[in-house]
Scaffold this active site. Structure first.
Site, PDB file in Angstrom:
ATOM      1  CD  GLN A  31      31.762  67.985  12.797  1.00  0.00           C
ATOM      2  OE1 GLN A  31      31.877  69.376  13.044  1.00  0.00           O
ATOM      3  NE2 GLN A  31      31.008  67.273  13.857  1.00  0.00           N
ATOM      4  CG  ASN A  79      38.417  66.541  11.801  1.00  0.00           C
ATOM      5  OD1 ASN A  79      39.489  66.883  12.209  1.00  0.00           O
ATOM      6  ND2 ASN A  79      37.986  65.257  11.057  1.00  0.00           N
ATOM      7  CG  HIS A 131      33.301  62.282  15.578  1.00  0.00           C
ATOM      8  ND1 HIS A 131      32.183  63.150  14.994  1.00  0.00           N
ATOM      9  CD2 HIS A 131      34.099  62.250  14.441  1.00  0.00           C
ATOM     10  CE1 HIS A 131      32.771  63.326  13.465  1.00  0.00           C
ATOM     11  NE2 HIS A 131      33.995  62.900  13.465  1.00  0.00           N
ATOM     12  CG  HIS A 177      38.750  60.951  14.625  1.00  0.00           C
ATOM     13  ND1 HIS A 177      38.451  59.879  13.165  1.00  0.00           N
ATOM     14  CD2 HIS A 177      38.061  61.939  14.122  1.00  0.00           C
ATOM     15  CE1 HIS A 177      37.730  60.503  12.446  1.00  0.00           C
ATOM     16  NE2 HIS A 177      37.357  61.872  12.883  1.00  0.00           N
ATOM     17  CG  ASP A 200      36.523  55.760  11.615  1.00  0.00           C
ATOM     18  OD1 ASP A 200      35.936  55.442  10.423  1.00  0.00           O
ATOM     19  OD2 ASP A 200      36.373  56.932  11.846  1.00  0.00           O
TER      20      ASP A 200
HETATM   21  P1  AMP Z   1      35.012  63.266  10.520  1.00  0.00           P
HETATM   22  O1  AMP Z   1      35.518  63.456   9.158  1.00  0.00           O
HETATM   23  O2  AMP Z   1      35.849  63.618  11.776  1.00  0.00           O
HETATM   24  O3  AMP Z   1      33.593  63.778  10.642  1.00  0.00           O
HETATM   25  O4  AMP Z   1      35.130  61.324  10.828  1.00  0.00           O
HETATM   26  C1  AMP Z   1      33.672  60.927  10.566  1.00  0.00           C
HETATM   27  C2  AMP Z   1      34.116  59.372  10.644  1.00  0.00           C
HETATM   28  O5  AMP Z   1      33.285  58.402  10.797  1.00  0.00           O
HETATM   29  C3  AMP Z   1      34.843  58.891   9.555  1.00  0.00           C
HETATM   30  O6  AMP Z   1      36.196  58.444   9.855  1.00  0.00           O
HETATM   31  C4  AMP Z   1      34.062  57.658   9.036  1.00  0.00           C
HETATM   32  O7  AMP Z   1      34.931  56.790   8.311  1.00  0.00           O
HETATM   33  C5  AMP Z   1      33.303  57.434  10.018  1.00  0.00           C
HETATM   34  N1  AMP Z   1      32.110  56.652  10.011  1.00  0.00           N
HETATM   35  C6  AMP Z   1      31.017  57.307   9.355  1.00  0.00           C
HETATM   36  N2  AMP Z   1      30.043  56.446   9.308  1.00  0.00           N
HETATM   37  C7  AMP Z   1      30.390  55.304  10.119  1.00  0.00           C
HETATM   38  C8  AMP Z   1      29.696  54.126  10.786  1.00  0.00           C
HETATM   39  N3  AMP Z   1      28.576  53.929  10.340  1.00  0.00           N
HETATM   40  N4  AMP Z   1      30.523  53.415  11.677  1.00  0.00           N
HETATM   41  C9  AMP Z   1      31.744  53.703  12.014  1.00  0.00           C
HETATM   42  N5  AMP Z   1      32.450  54.963  11.479  1.00  0.00           N
HETATM   43  C10 AMP Z   1      31.720  55.664  10.678  1.00  0.00           C
END
Ligand code: AMP
Ligand code: ZN
Length: 138
Positions: A91, A84, A97, A99, A28
């Protein structure tokens, strides 16, 4: 365009941790703990409501293996496995995804949970609601 589909296809770069036929895992960009990794299905699935159980099983097998490897590699005392679903649940990226967030003592990364206080009657009502609907999923 889905950013995680692009990452799984390698059209967008990522710090790849693991890949197989069905799953892809990468760091992430916002490291909630050092080693914070996301595990995704390669196939586009919006959230858990669209996820089939066979793919869920594969994803959790990978998550289980990676949680052990990441925790050992980062030499941490524990980790959170977090997922999430829906904007109401936080989310942000609409591609399912999981974490894996390494944790160390006093890292300040706490969940601000305010627990709901239910009466015994309310607990029973909630249990009945869920278990009766659950029959539809068997
Ligand atoms: P969520 O809030 O559960 O949807 O988490 C989305 C996650 O994706 C966040 O922790 C972001 O930091 C991560 N994220 C978004 N774009 C990228 C990317 N290009 N590479 C790696 N992580 C990402
Ligand atoms: Zn996608």
């Amino acid at each position: 365009m889905c950013i995680f589909c692009e990452i799984a296809k390698k059209s967008i770069p990522s710090y790849k941790i693991y890949e197989d036929v069905d799953c892809y895992a990468f760091l992430d960009l916002a490291q909630a703990g050092v080693g914070h990794t996301l595990v995704i299905p390669k196939q586009h699935v919006k959230n858990i409501y669209e996820l089939d159980e066979a793919t869920a099983g594969k994803l959790f097998e990978v998550t289980c293996r990676l949680a052990k490897a990441i925790s050992k590699a980062m030499n941490v005392e524990g980790c959170n496995i977090l997922n999430n679903n829906g904007s109401v649940a936080g989310q942000e990226v609409e591609h399912f995804h999981i974490h894996i967030i390494p944790r160390v003592a006093n890292d300040g990364n706490t969940f601000a949970f305010k627990g709901h206080h239910l009466t015994e009657e309310q607990f029973k009502e909630v249990k009945e609601k869920i278990t009766s609907i659950l029959k539809e999923y068997n």
